[in-house]
Design an enzyme around this catalytic site. Structure first.
Site, PDB file in Angstrom:
ATOM      1  N   PHE A  84       0.838  -1.196   0.000  1.00 20.66           N
ATOM      2  CA  PHE A  84       0.000   0.000   0.000  1.00 20.66           C
ATOM      3  C   PHE A  84       0.871   1.244   0.000  1.00 20.66           C
ATOM      4  CE2 PHE A  84      -2.014   3.520   2.147  1.00 20.66           C
ATOM      5  CZ  PHE A  84      -3.199   3.623   1.452  1.00 20.66           C
TER       6      PHE A  84
ATOM      7  N   HIS B 227      -1.859  32.272   6.564  1.00 16.81           N
ATOM      8  CA  HIS B 227      -2.731  32.731   7.647  1.00 16.81           C
ATOM      9  C   HIS B 227      -4.145  32.182   7.522  1.00 16.81           C
ATOM     10  CE1 HIS B 227       0.396  35.421   9.131  1.00 16.81           C
ATOM     11  NE2 HIS B 227       0.696  35.557   7.844  1.00 16.81           N
TER      12      HIS B 227
ATOM     13  N   ASP C  56       1.416  33.776  13.672  1.00 16.73           N
ATOM     14  CA  ASP C  56       1.779  35.028  13.018  1.00 16.73           C
ATOM     15  C   ASP C  56       3.212  35.353  13.415  1.00 16.73           C
ATOM     16  OD1 ASP C  56      -0.780  35.386  12.018  1.00 16.73           O
ATOM     17  OD2 ASP C  56      -1.169  37.235  13.138  1.00 16.73           O
TER      18      ASP C  56
ATOM     19  N   HIS D 233       4.943  39.657  10.053  1.00 15.03           N
ATOM     20  CA  HIS D 233       3.601  39.809   9.478  1.00 15.03           C
ATOM     21  C   HIS D 233       3.132  41.271   9.557  1.00 15.03           C
ATOM     22  CE1 HIS D 233      -0.336  38.625   8.180  1.00 15.03           C
ATOM     23  NE2 HIS D 233      -0.899  38.543   9.352  1.00 15.03           N
TER      24      HIS D 233
HETATM   25 ZN   LIG Z   1      -2.292  35.352  11.016  1.00 13.02          ZN
END
Ligand SMILES: [Zn+2]
Length: 267
Positions: free
Chosen positions: A70, A81, A87, A91
């Site tokens: 398999f 995001h 974050d 960012h």
């Molecule tokens: Zn974010």
């Protein structure tokens, strides 16, 4: 070059000539309960209304091979995001830390949970205040530098109902979102005065839904404090005493990304 180690989980191996090998494990995982604070990624995973795409999984193989065994494999793609994600400071602040450069000591750290579920259920625009932080500290003690601060609003119970969770489900429009989160003054207190490692929440953003200036993101990013968004099961983590492990996908130069977040809760 900087070398990063995990001092709390390093296995100490002592080998003395002729003596048996001894393993000492400073963190006793038999004494903690592990709580998964992560939503699974699938086609229902919520992204910001303006996100160009969501989580996509393409099946490349699933079944028996010509050799008789398999084999399965998929390809996935996702904006950074969405879903339970981190974050990175970059960012919202130029020249700040990217995903791959956040020190492990800040990703694996003691956590506190501040519960505002009662206030949030009465007011979907509720934002954590300095008074809430003072009340928490009055009961539990001063929040130490390096702490991962988790805000519990109760909103994760609405996941993944887009309208209930984000407050609006108009495609491409983020102007009518309504959900609670951190407030700017509380964020300033936690980030600038307490020196916390991270701000995390069980809503889609560390800024509340109606925010237009994203002040909490900006306050945190400026001090290299990262964010954790769309967390779940915060009701299963005590106000103090837990250790959180939040390891994002190590995207070089990333502004954020999917993260598996686990709380180690003392039994
Ligand atoms: Zn974010």
């Amino acid at each position: 070059m900087h070398h990063q180690v995990l001092p709390s989980v390093v296995l100490l191996l002592v080998v003395a000539a002729g003596a048996p090998v001894l393993y000492a494990q400073p963190v006793d995982l038999s004494r903690v309960r592990m709580v998964d604070l992560t939503h699974a990624f699938d086609s229902a995973t919520l992204y910001w209304p303006t996100s160009p795409s969501g989580f996509e999984l393409e099946r490349l193989a699933f079944g028996r091979t010509e050799g008789g065994w398999f084999y399965s494999a998929n390809a996935f793609s996702s904006p950074e995001h969405g879903g339970t994600h981190l974050d990175a400071p970059i960012h919202f602040a130029e020249n700040r830390l990217t995903n791959d450069r956040i020190p492990l000591e800040r990703l694996i750290a003691p956590a506190v949970v501040i519960d505002v579920t009662a206030k949030a259920s009465a007011d979907p625009d509720y934002r954590l205040t300095p008074g809430d932080v003072a009340a928490f500290e009055g009961q539990h003690g001063r929040i130490a530098a390096g702490t991962i601060v988790l805000l519990r609003t109760g909103w994760s119970a609405r996941w993944p109902d887009r309208k209930a969770y984000l407050g609006d489900d108009t495609p491409g429009d983020a102007s009518k979102l309504r959900f609670p989160s951190f407030g700017a003054e509380a964020a300033r207190l936690l980030v600038e005065e307490r020196g916390v490692a991270a701000l995390g929440c069980d809503v889609a953003s560390i800024d509340y839904g109606q925010s237009t200036d994203f002040m909490v993101h900006r306050i945190a990013a400026e001090r290299d404090v990262y964010g954790l968004e769309n967390l779940t099961s915060l009701d299963d983590v005590p106000a103090t005493g837990a250790t959180v492990i939040a390891l994002p996908m190590k995207i070089a130069g990333g502004s954020g990304g999917p993260v598996r977040v686990v709380a180690l809760v003392p039994r």
